[in-house]
Design a protein around this motif. Structure first.
Motif, short mmCIF file in Angstrom:
data_model
loop_
_atom_site.label_atom_id
_atom_site.label_comp_id
_atom_site.label_asym_id
_atom_site.label_seq_id
_atom_site.Cartn_x
_atom_site.Cartn_y
_atom_site.Cartn_z
N UNK A 234 -8.46 10.02 -9.26
CA UNK A 234 -9.27 9.08 -8.48
C UNK A 234 -10.45 9.81 -7.83
N UNK A 235 -11.53 9.04 -7.56
CA UNK A 235 -12.74 9.65 -7.01
C UNK A 235 -12.58 10.05 -5.55
N UNK A 236 -11.74 9.30 -4.83
CA UNK A 236 -11.61 9.55 -3.39
C UNK A 236 -10.19 9.24 -2.93
N UNK A 237 -9.73 9.94 -1.89
CA UNK A 237 -8.38 9.66 -1.37
C UNK A 237 -8.36 8.32 -0.63
N UNK A 238 -9.55 7.78 -0.30
CA UNK A 238 -9.61 6.44 0.30
C UNK A 238 -9.12 5.37 -0.67
N UNK A 239 -9.09 5.72 -1.95
CA UNK A 239 -8.70 4.75 -2.97
C UNK A 239 -7.19 4.75 -3.23
N UNK A 240 -6.47 5.59 -2.48
CA UNK A 240 -5.01 5.70 -2.67
C UNK A 240 -4.31 5.03 -1.50
N UNK A 241 -3.63 3.93 -1.77
CA UNK A 241 -2.87 3.21 -0.75
C UNK A 241 -1.39 3.42 -1.03
N UNK A 242 -0.64 3.86 -0.02
CA UNK A 242 0.81 3.98 -0.21
C UNK A 242 1.47 2.62 0.01
N UNK A 243 2.38 2.30 -0.90
CA UNK A 243 3.12 1.04 -0.80
C UNK A 243 4.62 1.37 -0.95
N UNK A 244 5.44 0.33 -0.99
CA UNK A 244 6.88 0.58 -1.21
C UNK A 244 7.21 0.70 -2.69
N UNK A 245 6.27 0.41 -3.56
CA UNK A 245 6.54 0.52 -4.98
C UNK A 245 5.54 -0.31 -5.77
#
Ligand code: PMP
Length: 404
Positions: A81-92
């Motif tokens: 991914x281009x940025x860590x802002x684009x990574x959302x943690x979810x439950x699955x």
């Protein structure tokens, strides 16, 4: 090449005996086993780092925050991914798809707008959209598949209309193992300015995935299927989309300011992470991803392809056994039935021999209907599986067939 014996030694559970027989674990599509480094990381987090993240001034809170946010960057690197802002943690995966379906339809869909999914989706990429049919008035359109279990790409443009708002497709089928032509689907969709969500629950652990090269708009996966802990998942979204979407849940962590008159929301990715995040899960997932990267996803893919090819050949040597999903573009999963043996009986009898497989509809009832079966037996492979284990499976099936 990888040394499977060394890898197996990293997974304590693989030395278990089940019903007095060595465990042969072939249910990796449902969940993978965990290497000791992941188990140790969970222990380490609770023994020496545990504190709530993001809002503490004290030492431990800072340490936990650093670990959690470093994990986000590990996920970012793993999927390109281009940025860590684009990574959302979810439950699955399931929660990630519910988040997108809910927020996307709320913002972008009017009654009568359409979302396209394929005929071989897991229920978690069907039902959230059906909920939106009731809530937002959208309509689902289904991209058909061939008898071999491949997406009929030529049907895609026929389904696309001026009402199409999003396409949500699996990258690898959890039932058939088919690798879908995801780049071509995305290319076609983008010609019409339609975003694509990729369900990567069955792909990230088996084949290289690079979200920028793929050019997907959203991609989702579950930690527990990629050697990480349960209850943790990832939503990747292009910043330009995530910026436009409204929050999914409300609470702490996701706000900038709150008053009874007006609340403003935090920036990405926190806008989508209401409540205390699973910082133990995120760090353990990052540990799993680093473990995989050390082995090399290309090496994993090569090893698993070898096991899959061997298993396909051996299984087909059994009289009256039929494999469902015969695409040449496959990974890791074999669904099959033996004429005259119910899939449930096969699963129960294999279990008495220490062999763990999955039976039933695999959370893909519409696909079962398309295949004209009620369920299948599914063997699914991971990096630690061997040809010797395939032999145990094949011999087991032969013995069962003789009983009937
Ligand atoms: N999509 C696919 C293709 C899957 O295989 C699965 C899990 N079997 C899911 C979605 C749902 O994943 P989870 O239950 O971890 O949310």
């Amino acid at each position: 090449m990888i040394n499977v014996n060394d890898i197996r030694a990293d997974f304590p559970i693989l030395s278990l005996q089940v019903h007095g027989k060595p465990l042969v674990y072939l249910d990796n599509g449902a969940t993978t086993q965990k290497p000791l480094c992941v188990i140790d990381k969970i222990r380490e987090m609770y023994c020496s780092v545990n504190a709530n993240v993001h809002r503490g001034v004290h030492f431990l809170s800072q340490a936990a925050t650093d670990e959690h946010e470093a994990s986000r960057r590990t996920v970012q690197e793993f999927i390109g991914a281009a940025s860590s802002n684009e990574i959302v943690f979810t439950r699955g995966t399931t929660e990630a798809i519910n988040l997108i379906s809910s927020s996307f339809c709320r913002e972008f869909c009017k009654p009568g707008d359409e979302v396209i999914i394929s005929a071989m989706e897991h229920h978690s990429n069907i039902v959230p959209w059906q909920l939106q049919e009731a809530i937002s008035g959208i309509k689902l359109r289904i991209l058909p598949i061939s008898d071999e279990g491949e997406i009929l790409l030529e049907e895609l443009e026929k389904l696309i209309s001026s009402r199409t708002k999003l396409i949500a497709v699996t990258h690898v089928s959890n039932v058939l193992g088919t690798i879908t032509p995801i780049e071509k689907i995305i290319e076609t969709a983008h010609r019409y300015d339609i975003p694509v969500l990729v369900d990567a629950a069955q792909s990230v652990q088996h084949i290289p995935v690079d979200v920028q090269r793929m050019d997907c708009d959203f991609l989702v996966f579950s930690s527990h299927k990629i050697y990480g802990p349960t209850g943790m998942g990832v939503l990747y979204g292009k910043e330009k989309w995530l910026d436009k979407l409204p929050p999914y849940q409300g609470g702490g962590e996701m706000i900038a300011t709150v008053s009874f008159e007006k609340t403003t929301f935090a920036g990405l990715p926190f806008k989508f992470e209401a409540g205390t995040p699973d910082y133990v899960g995120s760090t353990a997932l990052a540990t799993a991803l680093k473990y995989i990267s050390r082995i090399g996803i290309e090496n994993i893919a090569k090893h698993e392809q070898g096991v899959l090819a061997y298993a396909t050949e051996q299984l087909l040597s059994i009289d009256k056994l039929k494999i469902y999903g015969t695409s040449k573009n496959k990974c890791s999963v074999i669904s099959f039935l033996v004429d005259g043996v119910h899939h449930y009986d096969m699963g129960v009898l294999l279990d008495t021999m220490g062999i763990a497989v999955r039976t039933g509809h695999h959370c893909a009832e519409p696909l079962m209907r398309r295949l004209g079966v009620e369920g299948t037996v599914r063997a699914s492979f991971a990096v630690y599986n061997t040809r010797e284990e395939v032999d145990v499976l094949v011999n087991g099936i032969r013995r069962i067939v003789k009983m009937f």
